[in-house]
Write a protein that holds these residues in place. Structure first.
Motif, PDB file in Angstrom:
ATOM      1  N   GLU A 215       9.345  -6.908   5.093  1.00  0.00           N
ATOM      2  CA  GLU A 215       8.047  -6.896   5.765  1.00  0.00           C
ATOM      3  C   GLU A 215       6.918  -6.816   4.754  1.00  0.00           C
ATOM      4  OE1 GLU A 215       8.754  -3.409   8.218  1.00  0.00           O
ATOM      5  OE2 GLU A 215       7.761  -2.137   6.738  1.00  0.00           O
ATOM      6  N   ILE A 216       5.776  -7.366   5.168  1.00  0.00           N
ATOM      7  CA  ILE A 216       4.617  -7.425   4.274  1.00  0.00           C
ATOM      8  C   ILE A 216       3.512  -6.529   4.820  1.00  0.00           C
ATOM      9  CG2 ILE A 216       2.878  -8.933   3.207  1.00  0.00           C
ATOM     10  CD1 ILE A 216       5.700  -9.664   2.343  1.00  0.00           C
ATOM     11  N   GLN A 217       3.031  -5.620   3.971  1.00  0.00           N
ATOM     12  CA  GLN A 217       1.931  -4.730   4.338  1.00  0.00           C
ATOM     13  C   GLN A 217       0.599  -5.448   4.127  1.00  0.00           C
ATOM     14  OE1 GLN A 217       1.802  -1.262   5.452  1.00  0.00           O
ATOM     15  NE2 GLN A 217      -0.226  -2.101   5.865  1.00  0.00           N
ATOM     16  N   LEU A 218      -0.215  -5.483   5.177  1.00  0.00           N
ATOM     17  CA  LEU A 218      -1.501  -6.179   5.119  1.00  0.00           C
ATOM     18  C   LEU A 218      -2.655  -5.226   5.411  1.00  0.00           C
ATOM     19  CD1 LEU A 218      -0.226  -9.157   7.252  1.00  0.00           C
ATOM     20  CD2 LEU A 218      -0.808  -9.292   4.811  1.00  0.00           C
ATOM     21  N   LEU A 219      -3.821  -5.590   4.908  1.00  0.00           N
ATOM     22  CA  LEU A 219      -5.040  -4.836   5.214  1.00  0.00           C
ATOM     23  C   LEU A 219      -6.201  -5.820   5.250  1.00  0.00           C
ATOM     24  CD1 LEU A 219      -6.790  -2.157   5.387  1.00  0.00           C
ATOM     25  CD2 LEU A 219      -6.848  -2.218   2.893  1.00  0.00           C
ATOM     26  N   GLY A 220      -6.944  -5.801   6.355  1.00  0.00           N
ATOM     27  CA  GLY A 220      -8.099  -6.690   6.475  1.00  0.00           C
ATOM     28  C   GLY A 220      -9.351  -5.893   6.821  1.00  0.00           C
ATOM     29  N   ASP A 221     -10.517  -6.402   6.434  1.00  0.00           N
ATOM     30  CA  ASP A 221     -11.771  -5.742   6.817  1.00  0.00           C
ATOM     31  C   ASP A 221     -12.490  -6.570   7.887  1.00  0.00           C
ATOM     32  OD1 ASP A 221     -13.023  -7.858   5.557  1.00  0.00           O
ATOM     33  OD2 ASP A 221     -13.635  -6.716   3.789  1.00  0.00           O
ATOM     34  N   GLY A 272      -8.247 -13.519  11.625  1.00  0.00           N
ATOM     35  CA  GLY A 272      -9.386 -12.604  11.635  1.00  0.00           C
ATOM     36  C   GLY A 272      -8.930 -11.161  11.778  1.00  0.00           C
ATOM     37  N   TYR A 273      -7.724 -10.897  11.268  1.00  0.00           N
ATOM     38  CA  TYR A 273      -7.130  -9.569  11.453  1.00  0.00           C
ATOM     39  C   TYR A 273      -7.874  -8.504  10.657  1.00  0.00           C
ATOM     40  CZ  TYR A 273      -3.669  -6.009  12.254  1.00  0.00           C
ATOM     41  OH  TYR A 273      -3.050  -4.855  12.660  1.00  0.00           O
ATOM     42  N   ARG A 274      -8.093  -7.354  11.276  1.00  0.00           N
ATOM     43  CA  ARG A 274      -8.722  -6.234  10.578  1.00  0.00           C
ATOM     44  C   ARG A 274      -7.911  -4.958  10.770  1.00  0.00           C
ATOM     45  NH1 ARG A 274     -13.861  -5.528  14.683  1.00  0.00           N
ATOM     46  NH2 ARG A 274     -14.601  -7.560  14.025  1.00  0.00           N
ATOM     47  N   GLY A 275      -7.966  -4.111   9.735  1.00  0.00           N
ATOM     48  CA  GLY A 275      -7.185  -2.883   9.761  1.00  0.00           C
ATOM     49  C   GLY A 275      -5.858  -3.098   9.051  1.00  0.00           C
ATOM     50  N   VAL A 276      -4.983  -2.071   9.130  1.00  0.00           N
ATOM     51  CA  VAL A 276      -3.664  -2.253   8.534  1.00  0.00           C
ATOM     52  C   VAL A 276      -2.735  -2.895   9.547  1.00  0.00           C
ATOM     53  CG1 VAL A 276      -3.827  -0.354   6.863  1.00  0.00           C
ATOM     54  CG2 VAL A 276      -2.866   0.077   9.134  1.00  0.00           C
ATOM     55  N   GLY A 277      -1.795  -3.654   9.055  1.00  0.00           N
ATOM     56  CA  GLY A 277      -0.813  -4.300   9.921  1.00  0.00           C
ATOM     57  C   GLY A 277       0.359  -4.738   9.070  1.00  0.00           C
ATOM     58  N   THR A 278       1.457  -5.016   9.728  1.00  0.00           N
ATOM     59  CA  THR A 278       2.655  -5.425   8.997  1.00  0.00           C
ATOM     60  C   THR A 278       3.295  -6.626   9.662  1.00  0.00           C
ATOM     61  OG1 THR A 278       3.094  -3.168   8.283  1.00  0.00           O
ATOM     62  CG2 THR A 278       4.944  -4.680   8.212  1.00  0.00           C
ATOM     63  N   MET A 279       3.563  -7.659   8.876  1.00  0.00           N
ATOM     64  CA  MET A 279       4.341  -8.778   9.402  1.00  0.00           C
ATOM     65  C   MET A 279       5.787  -8.582   8.986  1.00  0.00           C
ATOM     66  SD  MET A 279       2.057 -12.185   9.097  1.00  0.00           S
ATOM     67  CE  MET A 279       0.385 -12.241   9.763  1.00  0.00           C
ATOM     68  N   MET A 293       4.771  -8.824  14.429  1.00  0.00           N
ATOM     69  CA  MET A 293       3.727  -8.144  13.660  1.00  0.00           C
ATOM     70  C   MET A 293       3.410  -6.818  14.333  1.00  0.00           C
ATOM     71  SD  MET A 293      -0.016  -9.356  12.414  1.00  0.00           S
ATOM     72  CE  MET A 293      -0.927  -8.275  11.293  1.00  0.00           C
ATOM     73  N   ASN A 294       3.421  -5.759  13.546  1.00  0.00           N
ATOM     74  CA  ASN A 294       3.035  -4.446  14.062  1.00  0.00           C
ATOM     75  C   ASN A 294       1.574  -4.199  13.720  1.00  0.00           C
ATOM     76  OD1 ASN A 294       5.515  -3.655  15.241  1.00  0.00           O
ATOM     77  ND2 ASN A 294       6.328  -3.330  13.197  1.00  0.00           N
ATOM     78  N   THR A 295       0.789  -3.965  14.764  1.00  0.00           N
ATOM     79  CA  THR A 295      -0.665  -3.874  14.592  1.00  0.00           C
ATOM     80  C   THR A 295      -1.107  -2.423  14.408  1.00  0.00           C
ATOM     81  OG1 THR A 295      -0.764  -3.896  17.004  1.00  0.00           O
ATOM     82  CG2 THR A 295      -1.174  -5.976  15.872  1.00  0.00           C
ATOM     83  N   ARG A 296      -0.501  -1.770  13.444  1.00  0.00           N
ATOM     84  CA  ARG A 296      -0.754  -0.342  13.228  1.00  0.00           C
ATOM     85  C   ARG A 296      -0.218   0.036  11.865  1.00  0.00           C
ATOM     86  NH1 ARG A 296       4.497   1.128  13.360  1.00  0.00           N
ATOM     87  NH2 ARG A 296       5.847   0.141  14.897  1.00  0.00           N
ATOM     88  N   LEU A 297      -0.405   1.296  11.522  1.00  0.00           N
ATOM     89  CA  LEU A 297       0.227   1.874  10.342  1.00  0.00           C
ATOM     90  C   LEU A 297       1.732   1.917  10.607  1.00  0.00           C
ATOM     91  CD1 LEU A 297      -0.944   3.321   7.799  1.00  0.00           C
ATOM     92  CD2 LEU A 297      -0.691   5.463   9.050  1.00  0.00           C
ATOM     93  N   GLN A 298       2.554   1.837   9.562  1.00  0.00           N
ATOM     94  CA  GLN A 298       4.003   2.003   9.756  1.00  0.00           C
ATOM     95  C   GLN A 298       4.451   3.283   9.063  1.00  0.00           C
ATOM     96  OE1 GLN A 298       5.068  -1.962  11.238  1.00  0.00           O
ATOM     97  NE2 GLN A 298       6.571  -1.414   9.757  1.00  0.00           N
ATOM     98  N   ILE A 299       5.549   3.834   9.543  1.00  0.00           N
ATOM     99  CA  ILE A 299       6.108   5.047   8.936  1.00  0.00           C
ATOM    100  C   ILE A 299       6.269   4.853   7.425  1.00  0.00           C
ATOM    101  CG2 ILE A 299       8.229   6.427   8.800  1.00  0.00           C
ATOM    102  CD1 ILE A 299       8.457   6.087  11.856  1.00  0.00           C
ATOM    103  N   GLU A 300       6.799   3.689   7.045  1.00  0.00           N
ATOM    104  CA  GLU A 300       7.150   3.436   5.644  1.00  0.00           C
ATOM    105  C   GLU A 300       5.993   2.892   4.810  1.00  0.00           C
ATOM    106  OE1 GLU A 300       8.311   2.025   8.373  1.00  0.00           O
ATOM    107  OE2 GLU A 300       8.524  -0.139   8.168  1.00  0.00           O
TER     108      GLU A 300
END
Ligand code: ADP
Length: 454
Positions: A215-221, A272-279, A293-300
């Motif tokens: 999985e890939i950790q993402l962050l958008g503003d 146009g994703y904003r915040g943290v998310g994981t694909m 895609m999880n549209t939130r913080l993840q445990i890991e």
């Protein structure tokens, strides 16, 4: 908001280690915190440490941590200016996010629209396919009936996996190896999906034989900038639930790493994703297949923090104020290796939950060792919630250093009074396959079967 544009007070709509994790980030940013808690959590660490706390209901999550009017009232009476949903509970509830915003609070998360799109896995897959992400071959959308399901299965070939459109936590997933099994599995999956999510739409995917979960950790503003923090390998799973995670993945080479990271970030940017998310992807024979895609913080998220030195919760809070990302992709350093063990209050062999009083607690320490946990001596683990009680996260300059450090830290960890999965972790990380990084999503269950047989 304060003069520097930050929030003054954040309400944390969660419990346990993640509530504490968020509290810590707020504290370091000079932001006041409001803890909300059920009656079962009156003595919880996050409640003790928060600036203010509000009891929002009885132990059952439905009446407290999932109780929208109670949470919104708590935010109103304490004068919070933002709500952080944490992980689980309300974190992927688009309606809640919408209500938070409509009531005049900032929502520390992506837009309700993005939560909605990604929360329906059929829509999510359609959306990302259009943006160029590869997916596991399967039905174009939900299957209409058994005949439709059988036709898709014939087209892509068995084995196939039936998945719930509204799925999560591995619920409503069933494998079928032939048409007869499909008939039964189709009914079972629909029943399970209806019971768990109130939505019995299911879709079909090719069942991959031996993939890894990458999985890939993402962050958008809010200004169209998106960066990624590399990948996490979460292939050590039991019942489709992650048990151990590591970053970087021992299976990827530098070119693959860059390719999937850049691809995921560019798709998130075009969304146009904003915040943290994981694909999340499955990876097999050099190919990546998007699964969700999880549209939130993840445990890991922790292991990505350890290898990049970036506090993801701090950045998540910052972008929620509307501030632009203060750095670009090239500014994110990748250093060394990190592994996380999810420690549960459960029997290490039978997995029977083991709530109760922690009679002795001693967390490991030293260079490169991090423990995210809300436990303390004398704490009573309530039986009403998830059994995860601690995350042990270690960092080393190399994977080998990281493994040796993890072994040492697990030896030092003392949690008495309840059963924990520490002994299970000790066994997993001692396995040659794990040491060699040679495992896939089936590995842990097969390993358990081999141990039972011997
Ligand atoms: P959930 O949201 O219920 O957790 P996911 O789609 O994230 O469901 O899948 C959870 C896990 O199930 C994955 O990490 C993987 O182990 C397994 N899985 C999902 N899709 C497939 C597939 N097509 N083939 C094989 N295993 C799969």
């Amino acid at each position: 908001m304060s003069q520097d544009g930050l929030f003054e007070k954040v309400l944390i709509a969660n419990r346990g280690e993640i509530a504490l994790r968020i509290h810590r980030a707020c504290r370091e940013m000079g932001i006041k915190t409001v803890a909300v808690h059920s009656t079962a959590d009156a003595d919880a660490m996050h409640v003790r440490l928060a600036d203010e706390s509000v009891c929002i209901g009885p132990p059952a999550a439905k009446e407290s941590y999932l109780n929208i009017p109670s949470i919104l009232s708590a935010a109103a009476i304490t004068g919070a200016d933002a709500i952080h949903p944490g992980i689980g509970f309300m974190a992927e509830n688009a309606q809640f996010a919408q209500m938070v915003i409509e009531h005049g609070f900032a929502w520390i998360g992506p837009t309700p629209e993005h939560i909605r799109i990604m929360g329906d896995k059929v829509t999510a897959k359609k959306t990302v396919i259009e943006l160029g992400l590869p997916c596991v071959p399967g039905s174009d959308g939900p299957v209409k009936d058994f005949e439709d399901a059988a036709a898709v299965a014939d087209r892509i070939g068995y084995p196939i996996l039936i998945k719930a459109a509204a799925g999560g936590g591995g619920k409503g997933m069933k494998v079928a190896w032939n048409r007869d099994q499909l008939r039964e599995a189709y009914q079972l999956a629909r029943g399970e999906a209806r019971a768990a999510f109130g939505n019995d739409q299911v879709y079909i995917e090719k069942y991959l034989a031996n993939p890894r979960h990458i999985e890939i950790q993402l962050l958008g503003d809010h200004h169209g900038n998106v960066v990624h923090f590399g990948e996490r390998d979460c292939s050590i799973q039991r019942r489709h639930q992650k048990v151990v995670e590591e970053a970087p993945s021992p299976a990827l080479n530098a070119a693959e790493r860059q390719q999937i990271g850049d691809l995921a970030a560019s798709v998130a940017q075009r969304l146009g994703y904003r915040g943290v998310g994981t694909m999340e992807f499955l990876y097999e024979d050099g190919n990546f297949y998007f699964i969700e895609m999880n549209t939130r913080l993840q445990i890991e998220h922790t292991i990505s923090e350890m290898i990049t030195g970036v506090d993801l919760v701090r950045e998540q809070i910052k972008v929620a104020t509307g501030a632009p990302l203060g750095f670009g992709q090239k500014d994110i350093p990748f250093n060394g290796h990190s592994i996380e063990c999810r420690i549960n209050a459960e029997h290490p062999e039978t997995f029977a939950p083991s709530p109760g009083k922690v009679t002795r607690y001693h967390a490991p320490g030293g260079l490169g060792v991090r423990v995210d946990s809300a436990l303390y001596d004398g704490y009573r683990i309530p039986p009403h919630y998830d059994s995860m009680i601690a995350k042990l996260i270690v960092h080393g300059n190399t994977r080998n250093e990281c493994l040796m450090r993890l072994r040492r830290a697990l030896e030092e960890f003392v949690i008495e009074g309840v059963d924990t999965s520490i002994p299970l972790h000790q066994k997993i990380i001692a396995e040659p396959d794990f040491i060699n990084g040679d495992y896939d999503i089936k590995w842990m269950e097969e390993w358990m079967k081999r141990r039972q047989g011997s």
